[in-house]
Design a protein around this motif. Structure first.
Motif, PDB file in Angstrom:
ATOM      1  N   THR A   1      20.510 -19.304  65.203  1.00  0.00           N
ATOM      2  CA  THR A   1      20.164 -20.933  65.791  1.00  0.00           C
ATOM      3  C   THR A   1      21.416 -21.387  65.873  1.00  0.00           C
ATOM      4  N   GLY A   2      21.724 -21.959  66.842  1.00  0.00           N
ATOM      5  CA  GLY A   2      23.461 -22.768  67.577  1.00  0.00           C
ATOM      6  C   GLY A   2      22.793 -23.064  68.967  1.00  0.00           C
ATOM      7  N   PHE A   3      24.100 -22.619  69.822  1.00  0.00           N
ATOM      8  CA  PHE A   3      24.464 -22.981  70.779  1.00  0.00           C
ATOM      9  C   PHE A   3      25.796 -22.108  71.343  1.00  0.00           C
ATOM     10  N   ARG A   4      25.214 -22.136  73.017  1.00  0.00           N
ATOM     11  CA  ARG A   4      26.473 -21.736  73.773  1.00  0.00           C
ATOM     12  C   ARG A   4      26.602 -22.581  74.419  1.00  0.00           C
ATOM     13  N   ILE A   5      28.072 -22.208  74.970  1.00  0.00           N
ATOM     14  CA  ILE A   5      29.112 -23.273  75.381  1.00  0.00           C
ATOM     15  C   ILE A   5      29.542 -23.096  76.183  1.00  0.00           C
ATOM     16  N   PRO A   6      28.999 -24.454  77.723  1.00  0.00           N
ATOM     17  CA  PRO A   6      29.210 -23.549  79.163  1.00  0.00           C
ATOM     18  C   PRO A   6      30.125 -23.579  79.282  1.00  0.00           C
ATOM     19  N   ARG A   7      30.700 -22.054  79.354  1.00  0.00           N
ATOM     20  CA  ARG A   7      32.125 -21.928  79.679  1.00  0.00           C
ATOM     21  C   ARG A   7      32.574 -21.665  80.819  1.00  0.00           C
TER      22      ARG A   7
END
Length: 348
Positions: A295-301
């Motif tokens: 569980t977490g988030f992804r960075i919009p790289r």
């Protein structure tokens, strides 16, 4: 929702017409002087493909074509994109390349900068920054003194990631870490967690500051919301600290540390999220083998890379309309490592 069709680029036109991208550019710019010789049949073939595809030159490319070299520099403070970070940097570079191609710019990677105290430096005696119309800066920690000098020199640049003022405001395209972390904390509170711990890495970078800010702001109603610094390679010590405190949810800044923490819990016969929930605060910065979806988030790289070029071209050609500082939303990941704590278990 159906994704919009991909924009036709000069590279596509060149491939379909069987010519170089430079030839397509010459035809589009109607170059007919003595120094440029394009066979009439070649010109006609390029124009036919343009008509068939409905290609329209990007207005940014039009503005840049007449006054600039159309070369965008890319500088990273980590030496030559070290192999251990390649998975982290790769999406940024994909986005940068994609938008640079769209506006007809070439990329120049500055690799000759010397390494001082483990970090590369923009300014040195053989500085060739001016070969490019402007530069995109990549790095987890960017030297504030060098940003201040760039501001003082008036050289066009854009930082990838939010940066504090440096002798003036810094143009950047970053990720909204504070909001992403706050949403994860709010989710944990809704699941019944009341004792939360932020596991940081002791970094003073703006990205770490923003994560901690989001945690503190959202966890104000928790019974306990504390911050600790993990020691590399000491997952068992971190786990001991969490268990001693009675923490039910750990918000871990570094992905590799989260993986090590989960492994340490499993070795002791503990379950995640049954005995301890673990939330990750970003993507891996080094390759970490794991089958667990945290569980977490992804960075919009990729999008950060694209928009950094968009902002930079606006700074270069004067169309930016003022200082550009953009924070892009992160995508939350509903993994398997955040659950509801068992109220019957006394963890303190």
């Amino acid at each position: 929702m159906t994704a919009p069709p991909r924009r036709v680029t000069q590279r596509d036109i060149a491939r379909m017409a069987g010519v170089s991208q430079a030839t397509v550019s010459l035809v589009l710019n109607n170059r007919t002087d003595a120094e440029v010789r394009i066979a009439p049949e070649t010109r006609d073939r390029v124009l036919r493909v343009i008509a068939e595809t409905g290609y329209a030159a990007d207005p940014v490319a039009r503005r840049l074509a007449s006054r600039f070299n159309r070369i965008i520099g890319v500088f990273t403070y980590e030496p030559a994109f070290p192999s251990g970070s390649r998975d982290f940097f790769h999406p940024f570079l994909l986005g940068i390349e994609e938008y640079a191609e769209r506006v007809g710019c070439d990329l120049l990677l500055f690799t000759s900068a010397p390494v001082v105290d483990g970090r590369r430096r923009i300014f040195h005696q053989d500085n060739r920054l001016r070969l490019a119309d402007g530069c995109i800066l990549l790095g987890r920690e960017i030297d504030g003194a060098e940003l201040q000098r760039l501001n003082g020199d008036g050289y066009p640049y854009v930082a990838v990631g939010r940066r504090d003022d440096a002798g003036g405001p810094v143009p950047y395209v970053g990720a909204d870490y504070a909001s992403a972390v706050a949403r994860l904390v709010e989710t944990a509170l809704r699941h019944g967690h009341r004792r939360l711990t932020y596991v940081g890495m002791g970094s003073t970078a703006e990205s770490s500051q923003d994560r901690r800010q989001g945690f503190v702001a959202a966890a104000s109603t928790a019974e306990s919301a504390r911050q600790v610094s993990a020691v590399a390679g000491a997952a068992d010590a971190t786990l001991d600290d969490l268990l001693a405190d009675g923490s039910t949810a750990a918000f871990v800044e570094d992905f590799a540390t989260a993986v090590a923490l989960e492994s340490a819990a499993r070795r002791r016969g503990l379950t995640v999220p049954g005995d301890l929930s673990i939330v990750t605060l970003g993507d891996p910065t080094v390759p970490v083998p794991t089958d667990i979806v945290f569980t977490g988030f992804r960075i919009p790289r990729e999008e950060m890379g694209r928009q950094s070029v968009e902002v930079l071209t606006g700074v270069i050609d004067g169309s930016a309309g003022g200082l550009q500082q953009r924070l892009l939303p992160c995508q939350l990941v509903e993994g398997s490592t955040l659950g509801t704590p068992d109220p019957a278990v006394d963890r303190r």
